[in-house]
Structure formats: C-alpha cells, structure tokens
Scaffold this motif. Sequence first.
Motif: not given
Length: 217
Positions: A36-46, A52-54, A82-83, A185-192
């Motif tokens: 997984y990788v940490s997202i540089a600028t985290p942003q949630r869907l909600d 969140e799991v998206v 978890v949503a 994508v988990v909580d807008g912070k991490y993606r597979s």
Amino acid sequence: MFKRLPLLLAALVLSTACSAKPAEGAAASFTDGQEYVSIATPQRLDPKGKIEVVEVFSFGCIHCAHYEPKVEELQKALPRTVAFHRIPAAFNDAWLPFAQAYYAAQRLLPADKLDESTDKLFKAKWDLHMPLNAIEEMADWYHQNYGVDSAKFVQVAQGPEVKAQIEKDTKLIQQWGVDGTPTMVVDGKYRSNRIQDFDQLNAVVRFLVDKETKGGK
C-alpha cells in the motif's frame, strides 16, 4: 473531459512467484510503499463519519469482475465502524458509460438492490458475454432485470447530476493517485499498491482499517 490513464493492471500486480505467509493465526503485516502507499494529500469521500473503505472499479474491467466475490466477502468481514463505498472510474471514453450506468442504478434502484445488480451485471457482461457496453444496452438490461424504465435510465445516466458526480469522482481518483482498477482506498489516506492476489488485497484493507482504528499506529 476525462483524463486517460493506464488501465487494469497498474493497481493489481498478479504474481506467480511464491511468497512467505505469516504463521497461521498471526496478523498480516504490510509495508508502506509496497502493498500500500500513503496518499500525499489525504481526502475522504465523506468528510465526516465512519472509517471509509472505497473500491475504485469499473464494469469494463475484467479484474474487477473477478474481484467481485472477494469484495462481497470483504464487506461482510468489515466491522460496523467502517463504511464501504464504490466509485466507478471513467478513465477513458469507453469506460464513461459504465460509470454513468452505476450512478443511474444508484439513483433509480432500491438501495438494497444496488450491490446485487452490480454483481449480476458483472456476470452478465463477463461470464455470459452479453453486449453491455453502450448506455442504451445497459439501460435495457436494467429494465429486463429490475423493471427500470429504459428511457428514464438513459436520461438520468446522461443528465447533469451524474455528469457532475463523475467529474468530482475523477478529481478525487486523480488526487488519490489511482491509475488502475480495482484499487482500494482506506479513509482517504492509503491506497492498495503492489498486490499479488485478491486475498492479499482484502488482507491489506483489513490491515489498514485496523491501523486507522488504532489511530494510524
């Protein structure tokens, strides 16, 4: 309107190489920058609410079709804190109708039928090889299977509300750095990232959910 991005295998690297697995009963551990990788600028869907799991997916992606049974397993395994959400990716013009169809179904079907229809459409397209590519073809399919008015389905799918939603989605997908499907994508912070198989993908999601539950530790 939609930025063209590499398709399919960028998010899911299927490997035939043997890999060491944790001992039975041991918790899996994964590494930032690898599975997984940490997202540089985290942003949630909600902006607010549960963890969140998206799933970023497309009806046009055969790997998403193969992952669908595992998605259902994952949804059942996630805690109530978890949503789970889906975002249909419109990486190119060919995939745009699939995103339109998903959001039309979301607006026109009863809420408890959306996941069922998603699974059935995947099977119709990829297992039964039905010609489901144009929005009109999918509108007829939803009419035959769920009684939705075909003309209304096309109207909603190509309407301004769905157009605005897809444009918003596309910006978020790009911000997350998603360039293939399926991506989680988990909580807008991490993606597979470099995933070997679908079981590992689910394990990575559960690992990240646990990480967020513990405050990111």
